[in-house]
Design an enzyme around this catalytic site. Structure first.
Site, PDB file in Angstrom:
ATOM      1  CD  GLN A 113      -3.264   0.334   0.343  1.00  0.00           C
ATOM      2  OE1 GLN A 113      -3.600  -0.839   0.476  1.00  0.00           O
ATOM      3  NE2 GLN A 113      -3.863   1.157  -0.501  1.00  0.00           N
ATOM      4  CE  LYS A 116      -2.426  -1.146  -4.009  1.00  0.00           C
ATOM      5  NZ  LYS A 116      -3.516  -2.081  -3.727  1.00  0.00           N
ATOM      6  CE  LYS A 128      -5.749  -4.099   2.776  1.00  0.00           C
ATOM      7  NZ  LYS A 128      -6.083  -3.632   1.434  1.00  0.00           N
ATOM      8  CG  ASP A 168      -8.822  -5.819   1.057  1.00  0.00           C
ATOM      9  OD1 ASP A 168      -8.227  -5.246   0.135  1.00  0.00           O
ATOM     10  OD2 ASP A 168      -8.627  -7.031   1.313  1.00  0.00           O
ATOM     11  CB  THR A 211     -10.747  -1.321  -7.209  1.00  0.00           C
ATOM     12  OG1 THR A 211     -10.766  -0.575  -5.993  1.00  0.00           O
ATOM     13  CG2 THR A 211      -9.471  -2.110  -7.291  1.00  0.00           C
ATOM     14  CG  ASN A 242     -15.762  -3.262  -4.913  1.00  0.00           C
ATOM     15  OD1 ASN A 242     -14.676  -2.816  -5.263  1.00  0.00           O
ATOM     16  ND2 ASN A 242     -16.856  -2.528  -4.903  1.00  0.00           N
TER      17      ASN A 242
HETATM   18  P1  NDP Z   1     -14.686  -8.967  -2.150  1.00  0.00           P
HETATM   19  O1  NDP Z   1     -14.787  -9.514  -0.786  1.00  0.00           O
HETATM   20  O2  NDP Z   1     -15.718  -8.040  -2.651  1.00  0.00           O
HETATM   21  O3  NDP Z   1     -14.560 -10.160  -3.208  1.00  0.00           O
HETATM   22  C1  NDP Z   1     -13.539 -11.098  -3.119  1.00  0.00           C
HETATM   23  C2  NDP Z   1     -13.721 -12.119  -4.221  1.00  0.00           C
HETATM   24  O4  NDP Z   1     -12.588 -12.994  -4.229  1.00  0.00           O
HETATM   25  C3  NDP Z   1     -14.932 -13.004  -3.987  1.00  0.00           C
HETATM   26  O5  NDP Z   1     -15.417 -13.434  -5.226  1.00  0.00           O
HETATM   27  C4  NDP Z   1     -14.336 -14.171  -3.207  1.00  0.00           C
HETATM   28  O6  NDP Z   1     -15.068 -15.372  -3.317  1.00  0.00           O
HETATM   29  C5  NDP Z   1     -12.990 -14.313  -3.882  1.00  0.00           C
HETATM   30  N1  NDP Z   1     -12.021 -14.878  -2.928  1.00  0.00           N
HETATM   31  C6  NDP Z   1     -11.701 -14.429  -1.697  1.00  0.00           C
HETATM   32  N2  NDP Z   1     -10.815 -15.214  -1.097  1.00  0.00           N
HETATM   33  C7  NDP Z   1     -10.543 -16.175  -1.979  1.00  0.00           C
HETATM   34  C8  NDP Z   1      -9.696 -17.291  -1.953  1.00  0.00           C
HETATM   35  N3  NDP Z   1      -8.942 -17.572  -0.879  1.00  0.00           N
HETATM   36  N4  NDP Z   1      -9.658 -18.078  -3.044  1.00  0.00           N
HETATM   37  C9  NDP Z   1     -10.419 -17.782  -4.144  1.00  0.00           C
HETATM   38  N5  NDP Z   1     -11.238 -16.732  -4.215  1.00  0.00           N
HETATM   39  C10 NDP Z   1     -11.310 -15.955  -3.153  1.00  0.00           C
HETATM   40  O7  NDP Z   1     -13.232  -8.290  -2.223  1.00  0.00           O
HETATM   41  P2  NDP Z   1     -12.687  -7.210  -3.247  1.00  0.00           P
HETATM   42  O8  NDP Z   1     -13.266  -7.418  -4.597  1.00  0.00           O
HETATM   43  O9  NDP Z   1     -12.801  -5.890  -2.613  1.00  0.00           O
HETATM   44  O10 NDP Z   1     -11.138  -7.567  -3.270  1.00  0.00           O
HETATM   45  C11 NDP Z   1     -10.569  -8.495  -4.194  1.00  0.00           C
HETATM   46  C12 NDP Z   1      -9.072  -8.261  -4.281  1.00  0.00           C
HETATM   47  O11 NDP Z   1      -8.833  -6.923  -4.725  1.00  0.00           O
HETATM   48  C13 NDP Z   1      -8.295  -8.391  -2.975  1.00  0.00           C
HETATM   49  O12 NDP Z   1      -7.005  -8.893  -3.241  1.00  0.00           O
HETATM   50  C14 NDP Z   1      -8.172  -6.959  -2.485  1.00  0.00           C
HETATM   51  O13 NDP Z   1      -7.082  -6.775  -1.618  1.00  0.00           O
HETATM   52  C15 NDP Z   1      -7.953  -6.251  -3.810  1.00  0.00           C
HETATM   53  N6  NDP Z   1      -8.252  -4.821  -3.828  1.00  0.00           N
HETATM   54  C16 NDP Z   1      -9.496  -4.370  -3.491  1.00  0.00           C
HETATM   55  C17 NDP Z   1      -9.754  -3.014  -3.529  1.00  0.00           C
HETATM   56  C18 NDP Z   1     -11.123  -2.464  -3.276  1.00  0.00           C
HETATM   57  O14 NDP Z   1     -11.307  -1.266  -3.497  1.00  0.00           O
HETATM   58  N7  NDP Z   1     -12.092  -3.259  -2.871  1.00  0.00           N
HETATM   59  C19 NDP Z   1      -8.686  -2.032  -3.847  1.00  0.00           C
HETATM   60  C20 NDP Z   1      -7.461  -2.645  -4.282  1.00  0.00           C
HETATM   61  C21 NDP Z   1      -7.258  -3.980  -4.238  1.00  0.00           C
HETATM   62  P3  NDP Z   1     -16.080 -15.805  -2.143  1.00  0.00           P
HETATM   63  O15 NDP Z   1     -17.298 -15.006  -2.354  1.00  0.00           O
HETATM   64  O16 NDP Z   1     -16.234 -17.259  -2.362  1.00  0.00           O
HETATM   65  O17 NDP Z   1     -15.364 -15.487  -0.853  1.00  0.00           O
END
Ligand code: NDP
Length: 447
Positions: A113, A116, A128, A168, A211, A242
């Site tokens: 972070q 970034k 974080k 997150d 994002t 998200n």
């Molecule tokens: P969400 O909780 O909205 O979604 C996470 C997604 O990833 C879900 O589909 C989830 O599936 C899947 N997932 C989580 N853990 C695992 C795992 N161990 N194996 C496989 N799939 C998994 O999170 P975000 O979309 O916010 O975040 C996704 C990524 O983006 C993360 O790495 C986060 O750090 C990064 N990020 C997010 C930002 C943001 O603004 N939200 C900004 C920058 C980076 P399930 O529903 O089955 O758990």
């Protein structure tokens, strides 16, 4: 392993001081290896022990989070906040609720972070937080009780000018709302202490989409630079949270076809193109499994196991679920199938050997600290609007986001080229992010 003595001794120190924190080691290794040419050119960084300082968080908080579940039973989770570096501004970075969370995950995310946030050009330090709490299967009431307990401790350590958390994995508008409510109640102040707030009470337009949209904007900029566009391209997006949902939305708006998405159980393949309304309904509204998609859209196929998504033939892959989800086997298949660009929506979703293979194979590889910076960038814009007590239009926030992503692309390109690594966006992002933080640390003395 590099041949640079400072880099190797700092890495040894990190291993010794942070035993068992493998994700943190991985993130540090990647950044340090990229910095060798900059360190050789600027001995002042080594003299001031910038590396030794930058790998050590300014503050690490770890705390008990007790709460009562719906059956009246006491539950106990562990909470974290790592305030990593404040050279550029108040600590800024999301909160993750997932059972896999431990100190090593929070440190890796906090470390990434720093660079970034620097790349966004906004004044934000790096931090974080999170907990091993699993929101899956919990009632709204249980999630609220947990969030209130978590914030009861965290509120002593954060503030609009100190540390501004966001969402997150597992933390979206609902959780931010519960945490904001508790902060306001305990501190008796209505301030922009969290970002990702809902629009009625201080949120920014475009933060929800930021994002995913930002990810697609930076890829679009790269495609333009090589004389191509999203029009007619086949895209796979892992995850269905998200980041994945709004990346898919923007790809579709730009004329690309997203054919596969996933969750932690498996992935869906829809050769006609994913119908995003159905995914939003399943994941955002009903909070169910992605598998449900095939009961609505019969032409689509569901496969168990999320890693299989990389077998789907595509031009562009956007890993947007979680760390280390795209390994060397996935990378080989993507390359064999003619993929031209991989951009990380998630943080560190690509294993180091897979990332190296993309770079060697001349597949454009845009690392998370650049490619997913749009989320924190619009969080920074949310902070600016909160300070002004004013709300921008969607068009204004979206235009700022786009401009930031285009500038990031230009800066990482330039940095890679300057140090003889043209086209290596990993090196470009690490160097461009690092230099601004390191120079600010030099200016601010030994702190
Ligand atoms: P969400 O909780 O909205 O979604 C996470 C997604 O990833 C879900 O589909 C989830 O599936 C899947 N997932 C989580 N853990 C695992 C795992 N161990 N194996 C496989 N799939 C998994 O999170 P975000 O979309 O916010 O975040 C996704 C990524 O983006 C993360 O790495 C986060 O750090 C990064 N990020 C997010 C930002 C943001 O603004 N939200 C900004 C920058 C980076 P399930 O529903 O089955 O758990």
């Amino acid at each position: 392993m590099s041949t640079n003595k400072t880099v190797e001794s700092v890495y040894e120190l990190v291993l010794k001081r942070n035993p068992g924190e493998k994700e943190f080691h991985q993130a540090v290794r990647e950044v340090l290896d990229s910095l060798v040419p900059v360190l050789e050119e600027n001995p002042a960084y080594a003299d001031a022990r910038i590396l030794e300082r930058i790998v050590e968080p300014e503050r690490v908080l770890m705390f008990r989070v007790p709460w009562l579940d719906d059956s009246g039973k006491v539950q106990v989770n562990r909470g974290f906040r790592v305030q990593f570096n404040s050279a550029l501004g108040p600590y800024k970075g999301g909160i993750r609720f997932h059972p896999s969370v431990y100190l090593g995950i929070i440190k890796f995310l906090g470390f990434e972070q720093i660079f970034k946030n620097s790349l966004t050009g906004l004044m934000m330090g790096g931090g974080k937080g999170g907990s091993d709490f699993d929101p899956k299967g919990k009632s709204d009431n249980e999630v609220m009780k947990f969030c209130q307990s978590f914030m009861t401790e965290l509120c002593k350590h954060i503030g609009a000018d100190t540390d501004v958390p966001a969402g997150d994995i597992g933390v979206g508008g609902r959780e931010i709302g519960f945490m904001f409510g508790q902060y306001k109640r305990l501190r008796n102040e209505f301030t922009g202490v969290l970002t990702g707030k809902k629009l009625n009470w201080g949120g920014s337009l475009v933060r929800t989409e930021a994002t995913g949209y930002g990810l697609v904007y930076i890829v679009d900029e790269h495609l333009k630079a090589i004389g191509k566009s999203f029009e007619g391209k086949t895209v796979t997006v892992s995850g269905s949270g998200n980041v994945a949902i709004y990346a898919t939305e923007k790809v579709q708006q730009l004329g690309g076809k997203v054919v596969a998405m996933s969750d932690s159980n498996g992935y869906i393949y829809d050769p006609q193109g994913i119908k995003l309304d159905a995914v939003k309904q399943i994941k955002e509204v009903e909070r169910k499994r992605i598998k449900e998609y095939t009961s609505i859209h019969k032409g689509a196929k569901y496969s168990e196991g999320c890693n299989g998504i990389w077998n789907v033939k595509c031009d562009i892959a956007l890993p947007s679920a979680t760390q280390n989800e795209l390994d060397i086997e996935g990378a080989k298949t993507l390359i064999k199938n003619g993929c031209i660009c991989v951009a990380e929506g998630a943080n560190m979703p690509t294993t180091p050997d897979a990332a190296d293979l993309f770079v060697e194979s001349k597949v454009a590889f845009l690392p998370g600290k650049a490619a997913n910076a749009g989320g924190v960038a619009v969080s920074g814009l949310e902070m600016a609007q909160n300070s002004q007590r004013y709300a921008w239009t969607f068009e204004r926030a979206d235009a700022e986001l786009k401009n930031i992503m285009v500038t990031i692309y230009k800066n990482i390109n330039k940095a890679a080229e300057k140090y003889g690594k043209k086209g290596n966006f990993i090196v470009g992002a690490n160097i461009a992010g690092f230099v601004k933080v390191a120079d600010s640390m030099l200016d601010q003395g030994v702190v």
